[in-house]
Design an enzyme around this catalytic site. Structure first.
Site, PDB file in Angstrom:
ATOM      1  N   HIS A  55     -18.221 -24.635   7.836  1.00  0.00           N
ATOM      2  CA  HIS A  55     -17.858 -23.641   8.846  1.00  0.00           C
ATOM      3  C   HIS A  55     -18.921 -23.671   9.943  1.00  0.00           C
ATOM      4  O   HIS A  55     -19.850 -22.851   9.950  1.00  0.00           O
ATOM      5  CB  HIS A  55     -17.763 -22.254   8.210  1.00  0.00           C
ATOM      6  CG  HIS A  55     -17.189 -21.203   9.108  1.00  0.00           C
ATOM      7  ND1 HIS A  55     -16.416 -20.161   8.643  1.00  0.00           N
ATOM      8  CD2 HIS A  55     -17.266 -21.026  10.449  1.00  0.00           C
ATOM      9  CE1 HIS A  55     -16.073 -19.383   9.661  1.00  0.00           C
ATOM     10  NE2 HIS A  55     -16.587 -19.890  10.767  1.00  0.00           N
ATOM     11  N   GLU A 109     -13.629 -24.997   8.903  1.00  0.00           N
ATOM     12  CA  GLU A 109     -13.272 -23.626   9.268  1.00  0.00           C
ATOM     13  C   GLU A 109     -13.938 -23.242  10.582  1.00  0.00           C
ATOM     14  O   GLU A 109     -15.038 -23.723  10.892  1.00  0.00           O
ATOM     15  CB  GLU A 109     -13.759 -22.641   8.194  1.00  0.00           C
ATOM     16  CG  GLU A 109     -13.192 -22.833   6.823  1.00  0.00           C
ATOM     17  CD  GLU A 109     -13.716 -21.816   5.830  1.00  0.00           C
ATOM     18  OE1 GLU A 109     -13.091 -21.648   4.771  1.00  0.00           O
ATOM     19  OE2 GLU A 109     -14.759 -21.170   6.108  1.00  0.00           O
ATOM     20  N   ARG A 111     -20.717 -22.914  13.330  1.00  0.00           N
ATOM     21  CA  ARG A 111     -20.665 -21.830  14.295  1.00  0.00           C
ATOM     22  C   ARG A 111     -21.339 -22.260  15.589  1.00  0.00           C
ATOM     23  O   ARG A 111     -22.125 -23.218  15.599  1.00  0.00           O
ATOM     24  CB  ARG A 111     -21.318 -20.573  13.703  1.00  0.00           C
ATOM     25  CG  ARG A 111     -20.433 -19.930  12.622  1.00  0.00           C
ATOM     26  CD  ARG A 111     -21.021 -18.620  12.137  1.00  0.00           C
ATOM     27  NE  ARG A 111     -20.051 -17.858  11.364  1.00  0.00           N
ATOM     28  CZ  ARG A 111     -19.809 -18.019  10.061  1.00  0.00           C
ATOM     29  NH1 ARG A 111     -20.462 -18.934   9.382  1.00  0.00           N
ATOM     30  NH2 ARG A 111     -18.915 -17.277   9.440  1.00  0.00           N
ATOM     31  N   HIS A 140     -13.819 -16.071   0.110  1.00  0.00           N
ATOM     32  CA  HIS A 140     -14.792 -15.061   0.525  1.00  0.00           C
ATOM     33  C   HIS A 140     -15.131 -14.146  -0.642  1.00  0.00           C
ATOM     34  O   HIS A 140     -14.310 -13.359  -1.093  1.00  0.00           O
ATOM     35  CB  HIS A 140     -14.321 -14.222   1.718  1.00  0.00           C
ATOM     36  CG  HIS A 140     -15.482 -13.680   2.511  1.00  0.00           C
ATOM     37  ND1 HIS A 140     -15.996 -14.335   3.601  1.00  0.00           N
ATOM     38  CD2 HIS A 140     -16.245 -12.576   2.343  1.00  0.00           C
ATOM     39  CE1 HIS A 140     -17.023 -13.647   4.091  1.00  0.00           C
ATOM     40  NE2 HIS A 140     -17.193 -12.582   3.340  1.00  0.00           N
ATOM     41  N   ASP A 141     -16.364 -14.278  -1.119  1.00  0.00           N
ATOM     42  CA  ASP A 141     -16.917 -13.472  -2.215  1.00  0.00           C
ATOM     43  C   ASP A 141     -16.258 -13.738  -3.563  1.00  0.00           C
ATOM     44  O   ASP A 141     -16.444 -12.954  -4.503  1.00  0.00           O
ATOM     45  CB  ASP A 141     -16.867 -11.974  -1.891  1.00  0.00           C
ATOM     46  CG  ASP A 141     -17.914 -11.585  -0.849  1.00  0.00           C
ATOM     47  OD1 ASP A 141     -18.733 -12.450  -0.473  1.00  0.00           O
ATOM     48  OD2 ASP A 141     -17.913 -10.418  -0.406  1.00  0.00           O
ATOM     49  N   GLY A 160     -18.499 -20.828  -1.405  1.00  0.00           N
ATOM     50  CA  GLY A 160     -19.780 -21.342  -0.983  1.00  0.00           C
ATOM     51  C   GLY A 160     -20.949 -20.503  -1.453  1.00  0.00           C
ATOM     52  O   GLY A 160     -21.708 -20.916  -2.327  1.00  0.00           O
ATOM     53  N   HIS A 161     -21.107 -19.319  -0.875  1.00  0.00           N
ATOM     54  CA  HIS A 161     -22.308 -18.512  -1.127  1.00  0.00           C
ATOM     55  C   HIS A 161     -22.527 -18.249  -2.614  1.00  0.00           C
ATOM     56  O   HIS A 161     -23.616 -18.478  -3.142  1.00  0.00           O
ATOM     57  CB  HIS A 161     -22.218 -17.196  -0.357  1.00  0.00           C
ATOM     58  CG  HIS A 161     -23.433 -16.333  -0.509  1.00  0.00           C
ATOM     59  ND1 HIS A 161     -24.585 -16.540   0.219  1.00  0.00           N
ATOM     60  CD2 HIS A 161     -23.686 -15.274  -1.321  1.00  0.00           C
ATOM     61  CE1 HIS A 161     -25.494 -15.639  -0.130  1.00  0.00           C
ATOM     62  NE2 HIS A 161     -24.969 -14.865  -1.062  1.00  0.00           N
ATOM     63  N   ARG A 201     -36.500 -25.435   6.860  1.00  0.00           N
ATOM     64  CA  ARG A 201     -37.758 -26.171   6.787  1.00  0.00           C
ATOM     65  C   ARG A 201     -37.790 -27.324   7.806  1.00  0.00           C
ATOM     66  O   ARG A 201     -38.854 -27.887   8.082  1.00  0.00           O
ATOM     67  CB  ARG A 201     -37.933 -26.726   5.360  1.00  0.00           C
ATOM     68  CG  ARG A 201     -39.255 -27.421   5.091  1.00  0.00           C
ATOM     69  CD  ARG A 201     -40.421 -26.439   5.111  1.00  0.00           C
ATOM     70  NE  ARG A 201     -41.690 -27.125   4.816  1.00  0.00           N
ATOM     71  CZ  ARG A 201     -42.231 -27.202   3.623  1.00  0.00           C
ATOM     72  NH1 ARG A 201     -41.649 -26.615   2.583  1.00  0.00           N
ATOM     73  NH2 ARG A 201     -43.370 -27.833   3.441  1.00  0.00           N
ATOM     74  N   ASN A 221     -17.851 -24.881  -0.177  1.00  0.00           N
ATOM     75  CA  ASN A 221     -18.433 -24.679   1.151  1.00  0.00           C
ATOM     76  C   ASN A 221     -19.935 -24.968   1.070  1.00  0.00           C
ATOM     77  O   ASN A 221     -20.651 -24.326   0.299  1.00  0.00           O
ATOM     78  CB  ASN A 221     -18.177 -23.236   1.599  1.00  0.00           C
ATOM     79  CG  ASN A 221     -18.615 -22.980   3.036  1.00  0.00           C
ATOM     80  OD1 ASN A 221     -19.687 -23.420   3.448  1.00  0.00           O
ATOM     81  ND2 ASN A 221     -17.806 -22.257   3.781  1.00  0.00           N
TER      82      ASN A 221
END
Length: 238
Positions: free
Chosen positions: A44, A71, A46, A191-192, A214-215, A19, A8
């Protein structure tokens, strides 16, 4: 069986947008991630376009030659975008407008008619569908009733329990995967998930086809390098 890794790249877009301009170059990062070995790119978008912009989706389509996974909450603008870009996979997520990140899976029973209508349209256009669900057996059964091809197990609770040393936090996910396999649903997860927990998760989820990360992956890459981190995940997913 190896599990596919879809990266992701929302956080790359977040950094770019902070920036202005085009640094880092989202398209080049997507190309590089695929060159490093990842089997997919996930975005994803939004409604407020605070990271991935709708135009990014269009620009990425000719760049992603592995699997493109988009997503999002299937509102009208999102549906139109997916039908325009025709990704290999669309993952339906019930996130509220303005949500920082996804925080729950679908109630597939309450939303059966809505999900069925959206999924039918995507499948008519040759797009594989996946529904974001919690590891609750009746929600997995409800997902099957919508006609979706896959589910994506929402793994935040697993990750939290694992970080506390509670390996039993995987049990509900294992049970959900066993049921999904039995009723003919493909299994994704996300997720996580991180380098710390991904191997344990993969080893305990039978038939896990794909993870979307991703994160954690982008954060780990700040220390270890993007090429290195992608290949560390690939090794753990074998």
């Amino acid at each position: 069986m190896s599990t596919k890794l879809s990266v992701n790249i929302n956080k790359i877009a977040t950094l770019r947008n902070a920036r202005g301009g085009n640094v880092p170059n989202l398209l080049q990062v997507a190309k590089d991630i695929q060159k490093f070995g990842a089997q997919g790119i996930t975005i994803h978008p939004r409604p407020d376009e605070r990271h991935i912009r709708y135009q990014d989706s269009r620009d990425l389509r000719p760049v992603v030659y592995t699997e493109f996974n988009i997503e999002g909450n299937p509102q009208h603008n999102f549906i139109d975008l997916v039908l325009e870009c025709k990704p290999e996979q669309v993952t339906l997520v019930p996130d509220a407008i303005g949500a920082i990140t996804s925080s729950a899976g679908w109630d597939t029973i309450k939303n059966k008619a809505y999900l069925t209508e959206v999924i039918t349209e995507f499948k008519r256009n040759g797009i594989r569908t996946s529904i974001f669900v919690d590891p609750i057996l009746r929600m997995v059964e409800g997902a099957k009733a919508t006609g979706t091809d896959r589910i994506e197990l929402y793994t935040e609770e697993f990750a939290h329990q694992y970080s506390l040393g509670n390996e039993n936090g995987i049990d509900a996910y294992t049970d959900a995967a066993i049921l999904a396999n039995a009723i003919g649903l493909g299994i994704n997860a996300g997720h996580d998930l991180s380098l710390d927990n991904i191997k344990f998760f993969k080893d305990n989820i039978p038939g896990l086809l794909e993870v979307s990360i991703g994160h954690a992956l982008i954060s780990e890459a700040l220390y270890l390098g993007l090429d290195n981190v992608v290949n560390m995940y690939l090794q753990k997913l074998k």
